[in-house]
Scaffold this active site. Structure first.
Site, PDB file in Angstrom:
ATOM      1  N   TRP A  79      41.718  51.571  61.326  1.00  0.00           N
ATOM      2  CA  TRP A  79      41.303  52.493  62.391  1.00  0.00           C
ATOM      3  C   TRP A  79      40.019  52.045  63.065  1.00  0.00           C
ATOM      4  O   TRP A  79      39.801  52.335  64.228  1.00  0.00           O
ATOM      5  CB  TRP A  79      41.146  53.911  61.841  1.00  0.00           C
TER       6      TRP A  79
ATOM      7  N   ASP B 161      38.998  53.845  46.861  1.00  0.00           N
ATOM      8  CA  ASP B 161      38.750  55.235  46.501  1.00  0.00           C
ATOM      9  C   ASP B 161      40.049  55.946  46.127  1.00  0.00           C
ATOM     10  O   ASP B 161      40.182  56.533  45.048  1.00  0.00           O
ATOM     11  CB  ASP B 161      38.070  55.939  47.671  1.00  0.00           C
TER      12      ASP B 161
ATOM     13  N   ARG C 168      31.338  58.083  58.841  1.00  0.00           N
ATOM     14  CA  ARG C 168      29.991  58.308  58.330  1.00  0.00           C
ATOM     15  C   ARG C 168      28.969  58.185  59.460  1.00  0.00           C
ATOM     16  O   ARG C 168      29.087  57.273  60.279  1.00  0.00           O
ATOM     17  CB  ARG C 168      29.681  57.300  57.221  1.00  0.00           C
TER      18      ARG C 168
END
Length: 418
Positions: free
Chosen positions: A31, A172, A369
């Site tokens: 992305w 993750d 973020r």
């Protein structure tokens, strides 16, 4: 990205001093690549018109969007999907992709009319909730049902992404899926787990540490902790790498006992996950065991000092208490035996349960973020996980007293009964 988005809404003019030819979009998460390509097209068109947009960039953009299918948000990432649509409309306003791609966004609107950052997070949430439910004694049949769903969504490279529609895997999500599948039924998912271990091994930095998306990218303590926990059941098979990862984690602790937040807003979240990973280190040498103990005490000391007057914790010192930050702090406090701090925190957490049994909290995740976004069901999973860890931490050891022991009053939060 932010300045480009603001220019699209008319809040500010697009920055025409940016040389679009200097923008490179290869070598990032999927992305990020699409977003950068779209930004390159938007800036190039603003500076030099249609002729300033290369055919290669246009084809890349259209090809990525087309790969999503007619009814899906590309890679489950609504933000990248939306930026790409603006670029496509700028350079190819008559593209047949526009109608279907806009319709895909409309289908994921929330009831309030707004759009979420991502279309779903069902893989990560299912695995995380599965861990908590297993620890809480959920039926094995339920865990197998969840495990079969997760195992069936493993990607060809052995990893998992956050949603069913993404092909971009990451450390993750893979780490938490491995943890859950081991708990659910190690034998049933043996081959799936073996492929996942190979994936994690290939993602690791040889010097120790794990990135989020791509090997060679910057390693992060939070991602490394998840990978260490996932691989800990096969420690001997990965001992050289995991030993380096332990050193990476210990070196990542700041002087005040905290760690970099990574993808979470709450400092206690990163502390909780990293200390959980360090607890899995088997038979560490005396000097390293002492360092792990000191790291635990430093983090617990930080949490004890930053507890709010209401007994909870905020995501940063001085911030209003929230349920998720408190849920991550309490298992760390429980390991140190600080009953006063623990009792106040439990009082806060128990007092904030909703009438339906669930919990509501401030957003804890970042994406992109450092922008926070909310995925409400994660709060319930984090709280249930905290309660199960507290139950284990506070369970008194089984002893056979030589003489009768006077009964102790029960029901106190600060002195939990067996």
């Amino acid at each position: 990205m932010l300045s480009t988005l603001l220019s699209l809404t008319g809040v500010m003019p697009i920055e025409t001093n940016t040389d679009a030819h200097t923008l490179r979009y290869q070598g990032y998460a999927a992305w990020t690549e699409l977003s950068l390509c779209a930004i390159k097209i938007l800036h190039g068109h603003a500076r030099g018109g249609h002729a300033a947009v290369s055919t290669a960039d246009r084809n890349y953009l259209a090809g990525r969007l087309e790969s999503a299918g007619p009814d899906q948000v590309w890679e489950g990432n609504a933000l990248a999907h939306l930026i790409a649509l603006h670029a496509l409309h700028t350079c190819q306003p008559d593209s047949p992709l526009l109608h279907n791609a806009i319709a895909a966004l409309c289908r994921i609107r929330n009831n309030d009319g707004g759009l979420p950052f991502i279309s779903g997070q069902e893989i990560f949430v299912t695995a995380l909730a599965g861990k908590a439910l297993a620890a809480a004694g959920a039926p094995q049949s339920l865990l197998i049902q969840m495990g079969d769903r997760i195992s069936g969504l493993q990607q060809r490279d052995g990893g998992w992404g956050y949603t069913e529609t993404t092909s971009q895997t990451d450390v993750d999500d893979t780490g938490v899926c491995v943890e859950f599948l081991r708990i659910a039924d190690t034998a049933r998912y043996r081959q799936v787990l073996a492929r996942a271990e190979q994936y994690l091994g290939a993602m690791a930095d040889p010097r120790g540490g794990f990135p989020t998306y791509l090997r060679g990218h910057q390693c992060e303590a939070d991602m490394t902790a998840g990978a260490v926990t996932a691989l800990s059941a096969s420690w001997q098979d990965h001992a050289p790498l995991l030993d380096k990862c332990v050193e990476f984690l210990l070196s990542a602790q700041r002087d005040d006992g905290t760690f970099e937040n990574s993808w979470t807003r709450s400092r206690s979240s990163a502390i909780h996950r990293i200390l959980d990973a360090l607890r899995h280190v088997p038979q560490a040498p005396a000097d390293r065991s002492a360092r792990i103990a000191n790291a635990t005490l430093a983090s617990a000391g930080y949490l004890a000092k930053t507890q709010n007057p209401d007994g909870g914790w905020g995501y940063h010192p001085g911030k209003e208490s929230d349920v998720v930050s408190t849920a991550h702090a309490l298992p760390v406090i429980a390991r140190t035996g600080d009953r006063h701090t623990l009792g106040r925190g439990l009082h806060y957490l128990l007092g904030h349960q909703n009438t339906d049994g669930g919990y509501t909290s401030a957003p804890d995740q970042f994406g992109p973020r450092p922008l926070p976004f909310d995925y409400p069901v994660l709060t319930d999973a984090h709280v249930l996980n905290a309660f199960t860890q507290l139950h284990d931490a506070l369970r008194p050891p089984i002893t056979t007293p030589k003489q009768p022991v006077p009964a102790r009053p029960t029901g106190s939060i600060e002195e939990p009964a067996p």
